[in-house]
Motif scaffolding. Structure first.
Motif, PDB file in Angstrom:
ATOM      1  N   GLY A   1     -24.128  -0.490  16.332  1.00 36.37           N
ATOM      2  CA  GLY A   1     -24.078   0.440  17.552  1.00 36.37           C
ATOM      3  C   GLY A   1     -22.779   0.483  18.399  1.00 36.37           C
ATOM      4  O   GLY A   1     -22.363   1.516  18.934  1.00 36.37           O
ATOM      5  N   LEU A   2     -22.025  -0.521  18.184  1.00 37.78           N
ATOM      6  CA  LEU A   2     -20.497  -0.559  18.649  1.00 37.78           C
ATOM      7  C   LEU A   2     -19.754   0.706  17.817  1.00 37.78           C
ATOM      8  O   LEU A   2     -18.938   1.222  18.267  1.00 37.78           O
ATOM      9  CB  LEU A   2     -19.922  -1.861  18.345  1.00 37.78           C
ATOM     10  CG  LEU A   2     -20.458  -3.052  19.209  1.00 37.78           C
ATOM     11  CD1 LEU A   2     -19.778  -4.280  18.916  1.00 37.78           C
ATOM     12  CD2 LEU A   2     -20.074  -2.725  20.757  1.00 37.78           C
ATOM     13  N   VAL A   3     -20.187   0.727  16.312  1.00 41.37           N
ATOM     14  CA  VAL A   3     -19.517   1.650  15.855  1.00 41.37           C
ATOM     15  C   VAL A   3     -20.002   3.083  16.206  1.00 41.37           C
ATOM     16  O   VAL A   3     -18.983   3.881  16.239  1.00 41.37           O
ATOM     17  CB  VAL A   3     -19.669   1.509  14.131  1.00 41.37           C
ATOM     18  CG1 VAL A   3     -19.287   2.547  13.354  1.00 41.37           C
ATOM     19  CG2 VAL A   3     -19.113   0.205  13.629  1.00 41.37           C
ATOM     20  N   ASP A   4     -21.046   3.226  16.247  1.00 42.15           N
ATOM     21  CA  ASP A   4     -21.470   4.515  16.913  1.00 42.15           C
ATOM     22  C   ASP A   4     -20.884   4.851  18.227  1.00 42.15           C
ATOM     23  O   ASP A   4     -20.565   6.153  18.373  1.00 42.15           O
ATOM     24  CB  ASP A   4     -23.200   4.661  16.871  1.00 42.15           C
ATOM     25  CG  ASP A   4     -23.722   4.609  15.630  1.00 42.15           C
ATOM     26  OD1 ASP A   4     -23.119   4.910  14.809  1.00 42.15           O
ATOM     27  OD2 ASP A   4     -24.971   4.133  15.696  1.00 42.15           O
ATOM     28  N   GLU A   5     -20.560   3.901  19.150  1.00 39.75           N
ATOM     29  CA  GLU A   5     -20.226   4.123  20.315  1.00 39.75           C
ATOM     30  C   GLU A   5     -18.769   4.489  20.314  1.00 39.75           C
ATOM     31  O   GLU A   5     -18.286   5.539  20.737  1.00 39.75           O
ATOM     32  CB  GLU A   5     -20.153   2.895  21.318  1.00 39.75           C
ATOM     33  CG  GLU A   5     -21.492   2.669  21.804  1.00 39.75           C
ATOM     34  CD  GLU A   5     -21.503   1.264  22.623  1.00 39.75           C
ATOM     35  OE1 GLU A   5     -20.394   0.960  23.024  1.00 39.75           O
ATOM     36  OE2 GLU A   5     -22.541   0.750  23.074  1.00 39.75           O
ATOM     37  N   ALA A   6     -17.826   3.868  19.214  1.00 41.27           N
ATOM     38  CA  ALA A   6     -16.681   4.234  18.863  1.00 41.27           C
ATOM     39  C   ALA A   6     -16.469   5.632  18.285  1.00 41.27           C
ATOM     40  O   ALA A   6     -15.562   6.444  18.620  1.00 41.27           O
ATOM     41  CB  ALA A   6     -15.916   3.309  17.796  1.00 41.27           C
TER      42      ALA A   6
ATOM     43  N   GLU B   1     -13.378   6.362  11.504  1.00 40.65           N
ATOM     44  CA  GLU B   1     -14.299   7.079  10.807  1.00 40.65           C
ATOM     45  C   GLU B   1     -14.588   6.311   9.430  1.00 40.65           C
ATOM     46  O   GLU B   1     -15.684   6.195   9.020  1.00 40.65           O
ATOM     47  CB  GLU B   1     -13.492   8.286  10.060  1.00 40.65           C
ATOM     48  CG  GLU B   1     -13.526   9.392  11.246  1.00 40.65           C
ATOM     49  CD  GLU B   1     -14.891   9.993  11.551  1.00 40.65           C
ATOM     50  OE1 GLU B   1     -15.464  10.662  10.785  1.00 40.65           O
ATOM     51  OE2 GLU B   1     -15.329   9.660  12.683  1.00 40.65           O
ATOM     52  N   GLU B   2     -13.556   5.190   9.137  1.00 38.82           N
ATOM     53  CA  GLU B   2     -14.031   4.375   8.018  1.00 38.82           C
ATOM     54  C   GLU B   2     -15.159   3.326   8.409  1.00 38.82           C
ATOM     55  O   GLU B   2     -15.874   2.712   7.521  1.00 38.82           O
ATOM     56  CB  GLU B   2     -12.668   3.810   7.628  1.00 38.82           C
ATOM     57  CG  GLU B   2     -11.634   4.524   6.825  1.00 38.82           C
ATOM     58  CD  GLU B   2     -10.305   4.119   6.677  1.00 38.82           C
ATOM     59  OE1 GLU B   2     -10.203   2.993   6.926  1.00 38.82           O
ATOM     60  OE2 GLU B   2      -9.535   4.768   6.191  1.00 38.82           O
ATOM     61  N   LEU B   3     -14.889   2.907   9.710  1.00 42.38           N
ATOM     62  CA  LEU B   3     -15.808   1.955  10.127  1.00 42.38           C
ATOM     63  C   LEU B   3     -17.223   2.492  10.159  1.00 42.38           C
ATOM     64  O   LEU B   3     -18.362   1.749  10.221  1.00 42.38           O
ATOM     65  CB  LEU B   3     -15.615   1.339  11.506  1.00 42.38           C
ATOM     66  CG  LEU B   3     -13.986   0.556  11.531  1.00 42.38           C
ATOM     67  CD1 LEU B   3     -13.840   0.171  13.170  1.00 42.38           C
ATOM     68  CD2 LEU B   3     -14.904  -1.140  10.897  1.00 42.38           C
ATOM     69  N   ALA B   4     -17.272   3.853  10.415  1.00 38.87           N
ATOM     70  CA  ALA B   4     -18.558   4.444  10.528  1.00 38.87           C
ATOM     71  C   ALA B   4     -19.539   4.072   9.298  1.00 38.87           C
ATOM     72  O   ALA B   4     -20.584   4.409   9.434  1.00 38.87           O
ATOM     73  CB  ALA B   4     -18.233   6.043  10.731  1.00 38.87           C
ATOM     74  N   GLY B   5     -19.075   3.878   8.145  1.00 42.20           N
ATOM     75  CA  GLY B   5     -19.625   3.497   7.037  1.00 42.20           C
ATOM     76  C   GLY B   5     -20.467   2.313   7.092  1.00 42.20           C
ATOM     77  O   GLY B   5     -21.767   2.302   6.610  1.00 42.20           O
ATOM     78  N   ILE B   6     -20.340   1.559   8.318  1.00 39.96           N
ATOM     79  CA  ILE B   6     -21.178   0.428   8.316  1.00 39.96           C
ATOM     80  C   ILE B   6     -22.569   0.994   9.000  1.00 39.96           C
ATOM     81  O   ILE B   6     -23.591   0.743   8.622  1.00 39.96           O
ATOM     82  CB  ILE B   6     -20.660  -0.665   9.478  1.00 39.96           C
ATOM     83  CG1 ILE B   6     -19.244  -1.146   9.177  1.00 39.96           C
ATOM     84  CG2 ILE B   6     -21.744  -1.394   9.947  1.00 39.96           C
ATOM     85  CD1 ILE B   6     -18.671  -1.992   9.954  1.00 39.96           C
ATOM     86  N   GLY B   7     -22.389   2.035   9.790  1.00 38.50           N
ATOM     87  CA  GLY B   7     -23.809   2.421  10.260  1.00 38.50           C
ATOM     88  C   GLY B   7     -24.312   3.474   9.229  1.00 38.50           C
ATOM     89  O   GLY B   7     -25.746   3.222   9.230  1.00 38.50           O
ATOM     90  N   GLU B   8     -23.494   4.164   8.313  1.00 40.19           N
ATOM     91  CA  GLU B   8     -24.262   4.724   7.435  1.00 40.19           C
ATOM     92  C   GLU B   8     -24.906   4.054   6.204  1.00 40.19           C
ATOM     93  O   GLU B   8     -25.811   4.486   5.631  1.00 40.19           O
ATOM     94  CB  GLU B   8     -23.239   5.818   6.737  1.00 40.19           C
ATOM     95  CG  GLU B   8     -22.663   6.725   7.500  1.00 40.19           C
ATOM     96  CD  GLU B   8     -21.512   7.502   7.105  1.00 40.19           C
ATOM     97  OE1 GLU B   8     -21.089   7.183   6.053  1.00 40.19           O
ATOM     98  OE2 GLU B   8     -21.160   8.675   7.897  1.00 40.19           O
TER      99      GLU B   8
END
Length: 441
Positions: free
Chosen positions: A186-191, A398-405
């Protein structure tokens, strides 16, 4: 004749069928001995109604909530119920979407598309492990038109069973870890959402001339930008429509199903190989840094996006993509990439998308007539330099977004450890799960 009394050997999975080792106070058990399985039986179609008369009917995933832990939905009723489940039973699809799960929201009639599972062990523990094994259960299905799984197959599903207290600890540990993963995602999605908003605002400043206003003043460049249609600064070419070939040499063909779209770039993970003749290779080739526009997609948010192909192989591209070739005397490749992906151009483009039969499409003709404002090549270089500098500083988001994916992969990893006894909560001094099973039989 009296029914033969079960022994512990009847209940346990044979040693040569055990999938993997578990702690010594655990054991592997067949599902049918740690739960009551009731196969569904569909009532007569004439007994169905939508008015809430009779018993709630659960026929399949149409009556399922969105996740395995959701409650079933009340959509149909029957006045001639057949097999029944109780509230809180685990409901599993046994036809079509084999292995899909839900929890019975109420006592209900179950049709032939599902079965009801009433656990004799911790219900959440069993629900978690059945969800973890869903792909495995699905592979057990047979049939051509619809997959089906038999009562015998369900009964023989292998389940690792720890002591009762450990089952509860595992459930608590899983839910605690899942909560942390969901919070991080959720935090990554917000970022990421904040980054996308900043990206959009910066691109609008770039293509309104505001971003390089000071540069123009310092370099004595006019504030006037030329208005020109896209067809005046680049060319468009649809991709290859054929799906197979008998003549020529084997060539990879980029398809949307096989490419990885990330950060407005595409990477060819796997591709269909088709025999192409020399003329086709030349006509439809795509090389490193070529621009490809997504022409057809089920999502309107994807249609019209321009992506950069990154790869050293010379490959062809399919007709769901349009190759865009800029006139480098008028517009630079990367500038065009940034420009078409800006909100102002995207809004114009999306107004020209045609939707039909679940697909969204944009044509070359619709693209050609889009009017944009164009700066000089020198200013384009400055804009590219400035945008790259601004966006590179935030690529870590964008790299952290991989957590969400990859959240499903992370959760599956947690579950894999949980059902191997690797979460650090097992107590070898506790009574073995075999002793608990002996009490059950």
């Amino acid at each position: 004749m009296a029914k033969k009394k079960l022994t512990i050997d009847d209940v346990l999975v044979p040693k040569d069928e055990i999938p993997y080792e578990v702690p010594e106070n655990w054991c592997w058990v067949k599902l049918g001995y740690i739960s009551k399985v009731t196969m569904g039986q569909s009532p007569k179609g004439s007994s169905y109604n939508d008015e809430g008369i009779g018993e709630i009917l659960i026929n399949g995933p149409v009556e399922f909530g969105p996740t395995p832990f959701s409650r079933t939905l009340e959509k149909k009723w029957t006045t001639e119920p057949t097999k029944m489940c109780d509230k809180d039973d685990i409901i599993m699809c046994v036809r079509g979407s084999v292995g899909k799960l839900n929890i019975a929201g109420n006592s209900a009639c179950i049709g032939r598309g599902v079965c009801a599972i009433k656990p004799f062990i911790n219900e959440k523990y069993l629900l978690y492990i059945l969800n973890f094994k869903q792909d495995e259960i699905s592979r057990m299905g047979t049939g051509t038109t619809f997959l089906n799984i038999s009562s015998k197959d369900i009964h023989n599903i292998s389940i690792p069973v720890p002591p009762l207290a450990e089952q509860e600890r595992i459930v608590n540990r899983i839910e605690s870890l899942f909560e942390k993963v969901d919070k991080a995602a959720g935090l990554v999605d917000e970022a990421r959402e904040g980054f996308e908003k900043r990206r959009a605002a910066i691109l609008e400043r770039a293509f309104s001339g505001e971003l390089t206003k000071k540069w123009r003043e310092e370099n004595g460049v006019s504030d006037e930008w030329n208005k020109i249609s896209l067809e005046g600064i680049c060319s468009f070419k649809n991709g290859l429509s054929k799906r197979s070939g008998k003549e020529g040499i084997d060539k990879k063909v980029l398809r949307l199903a096989d490419i990885n779209i990330k950060e407005h770039k595409i990477y060819c993970d796997e591709s269909r190989v088709i025999k192409l003749v020399d003329k086709e290779i030349e006509k439809y080739k795509v090389e490193n840094n070529d621009l490809l526009l997504i022409r057809v997609n089920g999502s309107r948010n994807i249609v019209g996006k321009v992506v950069v192909y990154e790869g050293n192989d010379i490959v062809a591209y399919c007709d769901h993509l349009i190759k865009i070739t800029p006139d480098n005397k008028l517009i630079l490749n990367k500038y065009l990439w940034y420009l078409i992906n800006s909100d102002s151009v995207r809004k114009i483009l999306l107004d020209r998308v045609v939707s039909s039969a679940g697909q969204n499409t944009i044509s070359q003709g619709s693209l050609s007539g889009i009017i944009v404002k164009l700066s000089t090549i020198d200013e384009q270089n400055e804009i590219i330099y400035t945008l790259d500098k601004l966006f590179n500083s935030e690529f870590n988001i964008e790299e952290l977004a991989g957590i969400g994916e990859n959240i499903d992969i992370i959760k599956k990893s947690i579950l894999a450890k949980a059902f191997r006894g690797e979460l650090g909560s097992n107590d070898l001094d506790e009574e073995s799960s075999i002793q608990s099973l002996i009490k059950l039989i």
